[in-house]
Motif scaffolding. Structure first.
Motif, short mmCIF file in Angstrom:
data_model
loop_
_atom_site.label_atom_id
_atom_site.label_comp_id
_atom_site.label_asym_id
_atom_site.label_seq_id
_atom_site.Cartn_x
_atom_site.Cartn_y
_atom_site.Cartn_z
N ALA A 1 0.84 -1.19 0.00
CA ALA A 1 0.00 0.00 0.00
C ALA A 1 0.88 1.24 0.00
CB ALA A 1 -0.93 0.02 1.22
N THR B 1 0.81 5.32 1.11
CA THR B 1 0.15 6.37 1.88
C THR B 1 0.67 7.71 1.41
OG1 THR B 1 -0.09 4.91 3.81
CG2 THR B 1 -0.31 7.28 4.18
N GLU C 1 -4.29 13.87 -9.06
CA GLU C 1 -4.25 12.42 -9.20
C GLU C 1 -2.80 11.97 -9.03
OE1 GLU C 1 -5.82 11.61 -13.06
OE2 GLU C 1 -3.91 11.99 -14.08
N CYS D 1 0.46 5.69 -10.23
CA CYS D 1 0.90 4.43 -9.65
C CYS D 1 1.09 3.44 -10.79
CB CYS D 1 -0.10 3.91 -8.63
SG CYS D 1 0.39 2.37 -7.82
N VAL E 1 -4.64 7.51 -9.69
CA VAL E 1 -5.42 7.44 -8.46
C VAL E 1 -5.89 8.84 -8.09
CG1 VAL E 1 -5.42 6.76 -6.03
CG2 VAL E 1 -4.05 5.47 -7.69
N VAL F 1 -4.37 10.03 1.67
CA VAL F 1 -4.98 9.00 0.83
C VAL F 1 -4.12 7.74 0.90
CG1 VAL F 1 -5.65 8.35 -1.51
CG2 VAL F 1 -5.99 10.70 -0.74
N ARG F 2 -4.76 6.61 1.10
CA ARG F 2 -4.06 5.32 1.12
C ARG F 2 -4.69 4.42 0.08
NH1 ARG F 2 -0.89 2.24 4.72
NH2 ARG F 2 -1.28 -0.02 4.64
N TYR F 3 -3.86 3.81 -0.75
CA TYR F 3 -4.41 2.94 -1.80
C TYR F 3 -3.45 1.77 -2.04
CZ TYR F 3 -1.18 5.68 -4.70
OH TYR F 3 -0.07 6.32 -5.21
N GLU F 4 -3.97 0.73 -2.65
CA GLU F 4 -3.19 -0.47 -2.89
C GLU F 4 -2.32 -0.31 -4.14
OE1 GLU F 4 -3.10 -3.14 -0.90
OE2 GLU F 4 -4.45 -2.06 0.45
#
Length: 389
Positions: free
Chosen positions: A72, A74, A91, A94, A99, A114-117
């Motif tokens: 992930a 962050t 945006e 990634c 994102v 914002v946290r994303y995989e």
């Protein structure tokens, strides 16, 4: 990077036409409208050109994973300005994905997280960032995009399959036997006469009784078995593609990672070599390249169209980097078994892994131990069955 919207272009054309017609035919109303349109475009440009003060920090958790394991990112964006809130469209990049990051009405001194995989379905190095922030004017005439922050890589290593067998060292006993040991160790070398100061626990009493004087054991540090992993990253060695991916090369990378990890676990010296030159990103790192471990190098490894096996075998023969050579290749590397077999004069044990071949290689080809495997897991299973160490 700035972009004029279709509305802005139309307004500019209208301003030019109105100003031209107004001045040409002395219509003050048209001239006024044309000037108003020009002022609107100028205001839009100035409004979009305002650069907000943003502080961007990011961290990967973790930044190195095996293929398929979760990772992930962050991302924290802070408005470091003091005057006004920032209404922006942003945006984060990634890999090939975009994102969205919400930054509407971000007040001075405030931040948003914002946290994303991060996608880890494929081996490789996933570049994350920079944050792309787009500033638009209230009239929607101009959009100006700017990058913020740097790029953080996430290293997706090949899968590692457990190997239970590793090359062995040799230890000598007093009766002349040569026994295999899991790895090098302090072992017997010879006997000599006792000298004042020698430890009594090193006295070999049986021999001393036979010869009539004290004899002391001399021990040496048996050199550890050294393993050299040669990964064939020539495009010609892996001709088969599925959705642009050479699965035989991915399997070879998994096998290489498995051998490396098994060697590290047993404390054995191991060297990773690639047939073709490594990616420019690692080569350009200079001294920093040492910071990239072998698993990072495997993550960044790619196929090269101009690779040649001869320089690699020449170096192996000249430098004698180890005593066990592991050559990992694809279907296109079957014709090079003779070239690899010629290295047996410098490397007593040579193991070849061939992945994705439709026909098995001849048993004992060129005096080598050949493992035909469909993937990395099958290679690990066959490796544990090899007893010619």
């Amino acid at each position: 990077m700035s972009a004029l919207t279709a509305r802005c272009v139309g307004l500019l054309v209208a301003a030019v036409v109105l100003l031209g017609v107004g001045f040409r035919f002395a219509y003050p109303e048209l001239t006024l409208l044309g000037a108003a349109a020009g002022i609107a475009v100028g205001y839009a440009v100035l409004s979009a050109a305002w650069r907000p003060r943003l502080e961007v920090t990011r961290s990967a958790d973790p930044d190195r994973v095996a293929r398929g394991e979760p990772a992930a990112m962050t991302l924290t964006v802070r408005n470091a300005g003091r005057l006004r809130a920032a209404s922006l469209v942003a945006e984060d990049r990634c890999g090939d994905l975009a994102v969205p990051v919400p930054l509407l009405r971000l007040r001075p001194g405030r931040d948003t997280t914002v946290r994303y995989e991060v996608p880890t379905a494929r081996r490789g190095v996933v570049p994350v960032g920079p944050l792309r922030v787009t500033r638009r004017d209230p009239l929607g005439l101009v959009a100006l995009a700017r990058p913020y922050g740097g790029t953080v890589p996430v290293w997706v290593h090949p899968r590692v399959h457990p190997l239970n067998a590793v090359p062995t060292g040799a230890g000598r006993s007093l009766d002349g036997r040569v026994d295999k040991v899991p790895h090098g160790s302090i072992t017997f070398d010879s006997l000599r006469e006792y000298v004042i100061g020698d430890e009594l626990r090193r006295v070999h009493w049986r021999t001393s009784a036979r010869v009539g004087e004290l004899m002391v054991r001399e021990n040496v540090d048996t050199s550890l078995p050294r393993i050299v992993v040669l990964l064939d990253n020539r495009a010609g060695a892996h001709p088969q593609r599925l959705d642009g991916v050479a699965e035989s090369f991915e399997s070879a990378c998994e096998a290489a990672a498995s051998v490396l990890v098994a060697a590290y676990r047993e404390g054995l010296p191991v060297v990773l070599l690639l047939v073709a030159p490594e990616p420019a990103g690692l080569a350009a790192a200079g001294d920093d390249a040492a910071a990239h471990g072998p698993l990072d190098r495997l993550a960044a490894a790619g196929l090269a169209d101009d690779g040649d096996l001869q320089p690699a075998t020449t170096r192996l023969r000249r430098e004698r980097l180890g005593d066990t050579l592991v050559f990992l290749t694809g279907p296109g590397g079957r014709d090079d078994l003779g070239t690899v077999g010629a290295l047996r004069a410098a490397y007593p044990s040579v193991v070849v892994g061939i992945f994705g071949a439709t026909e098995p290689a001849p048993s004992g080809a060129a005096g080598l131990v050949v493992i035909d495997a469909a993937d990395g897991a099958a290679f690990a299973a066959e490796w544990d069955g090899v007893r010619r160490w």
